[in-house]
Design a protein around this motif. Structure first.
Motif, PDB file in Angstrom:
ATOM      1  N   PHE A 108      -7.890  -8.079  -8.429  1.00  0.00           N
ATOM      2  CA  PHE A 108      -7.557  -6.784  -8.613  1.00  0.00           C
ATOM      3  C   PHE A 108      -7.917  -6.169  -7.261  1.00  0.00           C
ATOM      4  CE2 PHE A 108     -11.602  -7.798 -10.276  1.00  0.00           C
ATOM      5  CZ  PHE A 108     -12.538  -7.218  -9.799  1.00  0.00           C
ATOM      6  N   SER A 109      -7.583  -5.021  -7.157  1.00  0.00           N
ATOM      7  CA  SER A 109      -7.850  -4.147  -5.795  1.00  0.00           C
ATOM      8  C   SER A 109      -8.373  -2.637  -6.005  1.00  0.00           C
ATOM      9  CB  SER A 109      -6.806  -4.392  -4.983  1.00  0.00           C
ATOM     10  OG  SER A 109      -5.763  -3.692  -5.266  1.00  0.00           O
ATOM     11  N   TYR A 110      -8.920  -2.229  -5.303  1.00  0.00           N
ATOM     12  CA  TYR A 110      -9.396  -0.740  -5.209  1.00  0.00           C
ATOM     13  C   TYR A 110      -9.555  -0.241  -3.981  1.00  0.00           C
ATOM     14  CZ  TYR A 110     -14.119  -2.040  -5.653  1.00  0.00           C
ATOM     15  OH  TYR A 110     -15.646  -2.491  -5.485  1.00  0.00           O
ATOM     16  N   ASN A 111      -9.947   1.132  -3.702  1.00  0.00           N
ATOM     17  CA  ASN A 111     -10.039   1.564  -2.467  1.00  0.00           C
ATOM     18  C   ASN A 111     -11.756   1.867  -2.272  1.00  0.00           C
ATOM     19  OD1 ASN A 111      -9.685   4.782  -0.798  1.00  0.00           O
ATOM     20  ND2 ASN A 111      -9.823   2.770   0.107  1.00  0.00           N
ATOM     21  N   GLY A 112     -11.965   0.401  -1.829  1.00  0.00           N
ATOM     22  CA  GLY A 112     -13.671   0.316  -1.797  1.00  0.00           C
ATOM     23  C   GLY A 112     -14.309   0.551  -0.552  1.00  0.00           C
ATOM     24  N   SER A 113     -13.410   0.916   0.721  1.00  0.00           N
ATOM     25  CA  SER A 113     -13.822   1.240   1.872  1.00  0.00           C
ATOM     26  C   SER A 113     -13.830   2.698   2.176  1.00  0.00           C
ATOM     27  CB  SER A 113     -12.782   0.393   3.052  1.00  0.00           C
ATOM     28  OG  SER A 113     -11.549   1.131   2.943  1.00  0.00           O
ATOM     29  N   PHE A 114     -12.984   3.313   1.228  1.00  0.00           N
ATOM     30  CA  PHE A 114     -12.889   4.818   1.578  1.00  0.00           C
ATOM     31  C   PHE A 114     -12.689   5.433   2.821  1.00  0.00           C
ATOM     32  CE2 PHE A 114     -16.183   3.891  -1.943  1.00  0.00           C
ATOM     33  CZ  PHE A 114     -15.949   4.682  -2.901  1.00  0.00           C
ATOM     34  N   LEU A 115     -11.878   4.523   3.446  1.00  0.00           N
ATOM     35  CA  LEU A 115     -11.447   4.693   4.955  1.00  0.00           C
ATOM     36  C   LEU A 115      -9.936   5.359   4.915  1.00  0.00           C
ATOM     37  CD1 LEU A 115     -12.805   1.547   6.593  1.00  0.00           C
ATOM     38  CD2 LEU A 115     -13.774   3.844   6.529  1.00  0.00           C
ATOM     39  N   GLY A 116      -9.196   5.073   3.834  1.00  0.00           N
ATOM     40  CA  GLY A 116      -7.897   5.486   3.792  1.00  0.00           C
ATOM     41  C   GLY A 116      -7.236   5.159   2.600  1.00  0.00           C
ATOM     42  N   SER A 117      -6.133   5.748   2.087  1.00  0.00           N
ATOM     43  CA  SER A 117      -5.568   5.431   0.829  1.00  0.00           C
ATOM     44  C   SER A 117      -4.803   4.142   0.681  1.00  0.00           C
ATOM     45  CB  SER A 117      -4.470   6.706   0.633  1.00  0.00           C
ATOM     46  OG  SER A 117      -3.493   6.498   1.729  1.00  0.00           O
ATOM     47  N   ALA A 118      -4.566   3.428   2.013  1.00  0.00           N
ATOM     48  CA  ALA A 118      -3.761   2.273   2.155  1.00  0.00           C
ATOM     49  C   ALA A 118      -4.624   1.273   2.257  1.00  0.00           C
ATOM     50  CB  ALA A 118      -2.725   2.202   2.957  1.00  0.00           C
ATOM     51  N   GLU A 119      -5.920   1.448   2.520  1.00  0.00           N
ATOM     52  CA  GLU A 119      -7.044   0.256   3.047  1.00  0.00           C
ATOM     53  C   GLU A 119      -8.006   0.291   1.536  1.00  0.00           C
ATOM     54  OE1 GLU A 119      -8.719   1.088   6.528  1.00  0.00           O
ATOM     55  OE2 GLU A 119      -7.036   0.948   7.606  1.00  0.00           O
ATOM     56  N   GLY A 120      -8.078  -0.879   1.433  1.00  0.00           N
ATOM     57  CA  GLY A 120      -9.139  -1.140   0.248  1.00  0.00           C
ATOM     58  C   GLY A 120      -9.569  -2.630   0.378  1.00  0.00           C
TER      59      GLY A 120
END
Length: 259
Positions: A108-120
C-alpha cells in the motif's frame, strides 16, 4: 547410708529414627515438588509473555501502517478532483492497497514524505521463510512505475521478526468487511462478506457491475491474521487477528474496461 541414683539416658529407637526420616523425606519431597511447580509456571509465564510481546509488536506495527494507507496531503483543488494518487487502480498503475501471493502479502502507499501530492512511500508486509518481512520504497514522481504496489514482491525485503526466536506459521490479509457504495445511484451498497484479496468495488468480488463514469466510494477494511510459535518451545503458540478500518476512503469514477 547414701544411695547412688543412676540417671537413665533417654534415646531414640531404630523405629523412631526411621519414622522421623520418612516424615522428613516426605516434607522435603513436597517442598521440592512445590519449587519445581513454581519454577515451571514461571518459565511458562515468561515464554508466553515473550511470544505475546514478539507477535503483538509485529501486529501493532502492521496495523499502524495499514491504517495510514491512502493518506494524502492534497490541495483543496486536488481533493475536489478526487484523484488520490495513493488509491489508484488503473490498467497500468496500482498505488491502492493490493493483497498478493494468495493473501500472504500486502502492499500500500501513502504520502509519508509530505513533500508533495505525487510523492510518498510504498510499504509492504509479507510472510516468507517463516518470518514477517517488510518493505519500504520511496516514490519518485519522475518515475512512479519503479515504486508501486503489485510489482515489488521480487525485490529485497527486510526481516521484521527474528526467526531464531519466533516461527511465523501464518500471515494473511483480507478485505472482508470492506464496503462499496455507488454515489451516482444512491442506495446501492455491497459488502465483502467472505475472505477475499479483492477490493470491495471490484465486480469480481460480489458480481455487481457499475456503469462507466459512476462515482464509487470504497470504505476499506483489512483483516490481519497472524499465527506464530516459539522456535525452541513449539508448544507455545498464539493466534492474533485484528480488523483495521481505514480512515481514508477511496473515491473514484468507474473507468472503461482495460483493453
Amino acid at each position: 547410708m547414701l544411695r547412688m541414683m543412676k540417671n537413665k539416658q533417654g534415646g531414640m529407637t531404630l523405629v523412631e529414627l526411621m519414622v522421623g526420616s520418612a516424615v522428613g523425606l516426605i516434607v522435603l519431597a513436597a517442598v521440592l515438588a512445590t519449587y519445581i511447580s513454581v519454577a515451571r509456571s514461571a518459565s511458562e509465564v515468561l515464554a508466553s509473555a515473550k511470544l505475546n510481546a514478539e507477535l503483538r509488536a509485529a501486529m501493532d506495527m502492521m496495523v499502524s501502517e495499514i491504517r495510514r494507507a491512502g493518506s494524502w496531503t492534497a490541495t483543496p483543488a486536488e481533493r475536489e478532483n478526487g484523484d488520490n494518487p495513493f488509491t489508484r487502480r488503473t490498467c497500468t498503475q496500482i498505488s491502492d492497497i493490493n493483497i498478493l501471493d494468495s493473501g500472504k502479502a500486502i502492499e500500500f502507499s501513502y504520502n509519508g514524505s509530505f513533500l508533495g501530492s505525487a510523492e510518498g512511500t510504498v510499504f509492504g508486509y509479507r510472510l516468507d521463510d517463516q518470518s514477517i518481512k517488510t518493505l519500504q520504497c520511496n516514490i519518485d514522481s519522475a518515475q512512479p512505475s519503479l515504486c508501486q504496489t503489485g510489482v515489488l514482491l521480487t525485490t529485497d525485503w527486510e526481516r521484521l521478526t527474528d526467526e531464531n526466536n519466533v516461527v511465523i506459521e501464518a500471515l494473511t490479509f483480507s478485505t472482508q468487511g470492506s464496503r462499496c457504495m455507488n454515489l451516482t445511484q444512491s442506495g446501492q451498497t455491497w459488502v465483502v462478506s467472505t475472505v477475499s484479496s479483492l477490493s470491495a468495488c471490484n465486480s469480481a468480488t460480489t458480481g455487481y457491475v457499475a456503469n462507466t463514469n459512476d462515482r464509487l466510494l470504497e470504505k476499506r477494511q483489512i483483516t490481519v491474521r497472524l499465527v506464530g510459535r516459539l522456535k525452541e518451545q513449539s508448544e507455545f503458540r498464539m493466534v492474533l487477528e485484528q480488523a483495521v478500518l481505514l480512515p481514508n476512503d477511496r473515491v473514484f469514477n468507474v473507468p472503461a474496461p482495460c483493453p
